[in-house]
Design a protein around this motif. Structure first.
Motif, mmCIF file in Angstrom:
data_model
loop_
_atom_site.group_PDB
_atom_site.id
_atom_site.type_symbol
_atom_site.label_atom_id
_atom_site.label_comp_id
_atom_site.label_asym_id
_atom_site.label_seq_id
_atom_site.Cartn_x
_atom_site.Cartn_y
_atom_site.Cartn_z
ATOM 1 N N SER A 199 6.480 10.539 -21.974
ATOM 2 C CA SER A 199 6.899 9.112 -22.146
ATOM 3 C C SER A 199 5.779 8.250 -22.555
ATOM 4 O O SER A 199 4.890 8.236 -21.644
ATOM 5 C CB SER A 199 7.855 8.517 -21.255
ATOM 6 O OG SER A 199 8.047 6.989 -21.472
ATOM 7 N N ASN A 202 6.217 10.352 -15.937
ATOM 8 C CA ASN A 202 6.691 10.987 -16.869
ATOM 9 C C ASN A 202 5.841 11.139 -18.219
ATOM 10 O O ASN A 202 5.769 10.462 -19.136
ATOM 11 C CB ASN A 202 8.140 9.840 -17.199
ATOM 12 C CG ASN A 202 8.840 10.602 -18.348
ATOM 13 O OD1 ASN A 202 8.581 11.765 -18.862
ATOM 14 N ND2 ASN A 202 9.970 9.882 -18.853
ATOM 15 N N SER A 230 5.166 5.452 -19.644
ATOM 16 C CA SER A 230 4.899 5.832 -18.212
ATOM 17 C C SER A 230 3.359 6.048 -18.249
ATOM 18 O O SER A 230 2.820 6.894 -19.147
ATOM 19 C CB SER A 230 5.776 7.005 -17.976
ATOM 20 O OG SER A 230 5.524 7.425 -16.674
#
Length: 371
Positions: A119, A116, A122
């Motif tokens: 993010s 991700n 992540s």
């Protein structure tokens, strides 16, 4: 519930892929389709491109065979490295000088890997083995490509001379990253031997995403020792990029598997181990027509073993090594090295022709669809 202490030999990651986890193709430097050694920009080991500027004496990039004396990589199953040997940079470290080894990750592989990327919680983890003949640090970086490009740099710390060191960097996502789900560039990973002052800035903050521009924001000012040491060497192997916040054991692949992955980006008609442009007849492709005629156009169709990332640039060769040529034969008694015409090129093949008095055509070729 069970009370007591549980002892585990290993823990299986709960995020990321368990198979096909390495986003790097040829990270073990196993495949070298073009040349195993060259003294120009290009590829010794497939997918890892060598670039340089400002050299006074040419450097040499090669696929290097490891031995049991290569402590660290050898025990982990690595048998090759990409090996860069410096020349004599007699004018010292110029501000516009550089030498780098660069890898480009295809965007759709990165977009769909499970990271991700927008993010901050992540992660990707990059790990690699590095060795230098001189003691210094070798700051490196990754850079996104789509949208507004972003860059993330780090320092290796000072390496001990002639000692393999494993580097592991955990890279978080960033809300300003864009990665298109296409066959273009998704991320560039750059391993420098040297960056001149034009491209460095001591104001750079390591291990933090920032905007990429055209100025001097790649890494902090680079130590000049390696660049100013005649015949200094720098090696890399075991490059792995995977989803998750921890480095896992390297994903070794078979020779055949790795070769086919590389052939998405580059393929040749020559036998493996034979450099394009080599004189000889082994590996030639072609066809024979029914009858010979004066000044007729003879055509052959070529199909790739692996579909290419995009329509490749095709270079043809005759059996004498001349590029842009095909070999025309008149019942085997006369050979003409005629100019070639390539057309109908696409991701799975092409047609090539030559004109002359002939009843057969033969051709060698290489097809390049690198990012």
């Amino acid at each position: 519930a069970v009370a007591g202490v549980t002892t585990a030999a290993a823990f299986i990651p709960s995020s990321g892929q368990l198979g096909n986890k390495n986003l790097i193709i040829n990270g073990a430097m196993t495949i070298a389709q073009r040349n195993t050694t060259l003294t120009a920009e290009g590829f010794a080991c497939d997918r890892f491109e060598y670039l340089r500027s400002g050299k006074d004496e040419e450097l040499t990039i090669s696929q290097h065979v490891l031995t049991s004396s290569d402590t660290g990589p050898w025990e982990e199953g690595f048998r090759h490295s990409v090996h860069l040997q410096n020349g004599n940079q007699s004018n010292g470290a110029g501000s516009n000088d550089y030498t780098i080894i660069r890898y480009k990750v295809e965007a759709q592989d990165l977009a769909s890997c499970g990271w991700n990327y927008n993010s901050a919680t992540s992660y990707l983890t990059l790990s690699y083995w590095i060795r230098s003949s001189v003691s210094q640090s070798f700051p490196a970086y990754v850079r996104s490509h789509d949208g507004t490009a972003r860059i993330y740099s780090w320092d290796t710390g000072t390496l001990s001379a002639d000692t393999w060191t494993k580097i592991t960097k955990t890279i978080p996502g960033d809300g300003n990253i864009t990665i298109n789900n296409d066959n273009g560039i998704g991320m560039l990973i750059t391993f420098p031997g040297y960056w001149g002052g034009t491209w460095t800035d001591n104001g750079v903050t390591y291990e933090d995403w920032r905007a990429w521009g055209s100025g001097n924001e790649r890494v902090k000012d680079y130590t000049t020792t390696w660049w100013t040491t005649d015949d200094a060497t720098l090696e890399l192997t075991g490059v792995q990029l995977e989803v998750g916040s921890h480095a896992t054991p390297f994903e070794h692949r078979s020779f055949g598997d790795e070769l086919r992955r590389c052939q998405r980006y580059y393929e040749k008609s020559y036998p493996y181990g034979t450099a394009p442009g080599t004189s000889g007849d082994t590996g030639r492709r072609g066809r024979r027509v029914c009858a010979s005629a004066t000044n007729q156009t003879v055509i052959t169709n070529e199909q790739y073993q692996v579909r290419k990332r995009a329509t490749p640039t095709v270079t043809t060769y005759s059996n004498n090594g001349d590029s842009g040529k095909v070999m025309l034969m008149d019942y085997g008694s006369t050979t003409v090295h005629a100019n070639s015409s390539v057309y109908g090129s696409c991701d799975y093949g092409f047609e090539v022709s030559g004109s002359g008095t002939a009843n057969a055509i033969a051709v060698f070729w290489e097809a390049d669809a690198e990012l």
